[in-house]
Design an enzyme around this catalytic site. Structure first.
Site, PDB file in Angstrom:
ATOM      1  N   ASP A 124      44.622  33.613  46.991  1.00  9.36           N
ATOM      2  CA  ASP A 124      44.160  33.807  45.629  1.00  9.36           C
ATOM      3  C   ASP A 124      44.986  34.949  45.026  1.00  9.36           C
ATOM      4  O   ASP A 124      45.516  35.792  45.760  1.00  9.36           O
ATOM      5  CB  ASP A 124      42.673  34.167  45.630  1.00  9.36           C
ATOM      6  CG  ASP A 124      42.188  34.621  44.274  1.00  9.36           C
ATOM      7  OD1 ASP A 124      42.328  33.845  43.314  1.00  9.36           O
ATOM      8  OD2 ASP A 124      41.684  35.753  44.165  1.00  9.36           O
ATOM      9  N   ASP A 167      44.342  36.979  41.477  1.00  8.81           N
ATOM     10  CA  ASP A 167      43.678  38.115  40.836  1.00  8.81           C
ATOM     11  C   ASP A 167      42.436  38.542  41.603  1.00  8.81           C
ATOM     12  O   ASP A 167      41.545  37.732  41.870  1.00  8.81           O
ATOM     13  CB  ASP A 167      43.312  37.765  39.397  1.00  8.81           C
ATOM     14  CG  ASP A 167      43.361  38.967  38.473  1.00  8.81           C
ATOM     15  OD1 ASP A 167      43.799  40.035  38.917  1.00  8.81           O
ATOM     16  OD2 ASP A 167      42.961  38.846  37.314  1.00  8.81           O
TER      17      ASP A 167
END
Length: 219
Positions: free
Chosen positions: A10, A12
């Site tokens: 992932d 952010d």
């Protein structure tokens, strides 16, 4: 000890923390159009997709088309990323250890491609071999589609891949896809439950920690 076939990152909240950039960009845009708005109020937008945030800004009185709002915010945040990338603690070191071990990494993010590419460009060359972006999937997190596509990009089964996530929707997506999911809480707490892997931080983590998880599966 067995390495995972790939690590699906992932972006952010896990690799970087651009949320302050988004809050500042949204606040500045509203203020520039005469709308009284604070960065504290900007926390209301955290976790939204961009079109949802644009609709909320229109509700607050911003008289611009949603697409123009999204493009304006993206331009501002990409410019801030190009000036300074706010990497999460231990993330770059962990990424380097994984790449040095010959494990391919794919970014799986709900951010738009041009923002994700700006972050990837700030990482050491060759860190990521692929990218699944939020503007290129039919169903975003918590749907499993992003992580299924991340594994498929390398021709791998999700169960052979480790996924790194900080959010509830992201971790749900990774788990539903069948990856070896690791939650690293950032802005929100993640529920501890049997069989779930939670780390407090990426600091001090290395390939041996990943090998321990993959070895448990093969027992």
């Amino acid at each position: 000890m067995t390495n995972p076939a790939a690590v699906l990152w992932d972006m952010d909240g896990t690799l970087v923390d651009t949320e302050p950039y988004w809050i500042r960009a949204e606040t500045e845009l509203l203020n520039a159009h005469g709308i009284d708005w604070s960065e504290e109020q900007g926390l209301e937008f955290v976790g939204n997709d961009l079109l949802t945030s644009a609709a909320m800004m229109q509700d607050a009185g911003l008289d611009l088309p949603a697409r123009e709002i999204v493009d304006t915010l993206l331009d501002e945040v990409v410019a801030k990323i190009e000036a300074s990338v706010p990497f999460r603690p231990g993330a770059l070191e962990f990424l380097d250890a994984i790449v040095s071990a010959g494990i391919p990494c794919v970014m799986v993010t709900m951010s738009y491609r041009r923002l994700a590419e700006a972050v990837i460009s700030a990482c050491p060359e060759g860190s990521f071999v692929g990218l699944i972006a939020g503007d290129e999937v039919s169903a975003g997190k918590p749907d499993p589609e992003p992580y299924l596509k991340g594994a498929a990009l390398l021709g791998l089964e999700p169960g052979a891949c480790v996924a790194l996530e900080d959010s509830k929707p992201g971790l749900a997506s990774a788990e539903a896809a069948g990856t070896i999911a690791i939650g690293i809480p950032h802005l929100v707490e993640l529920e501890q439950r049997p069989g779930r892997n939670l780390w407090s931080s990426l600091q001090g983590r290395g390939v041996a920690d990943l090998q321990e998880l993959t070895s448990q599966l093969s027992v």
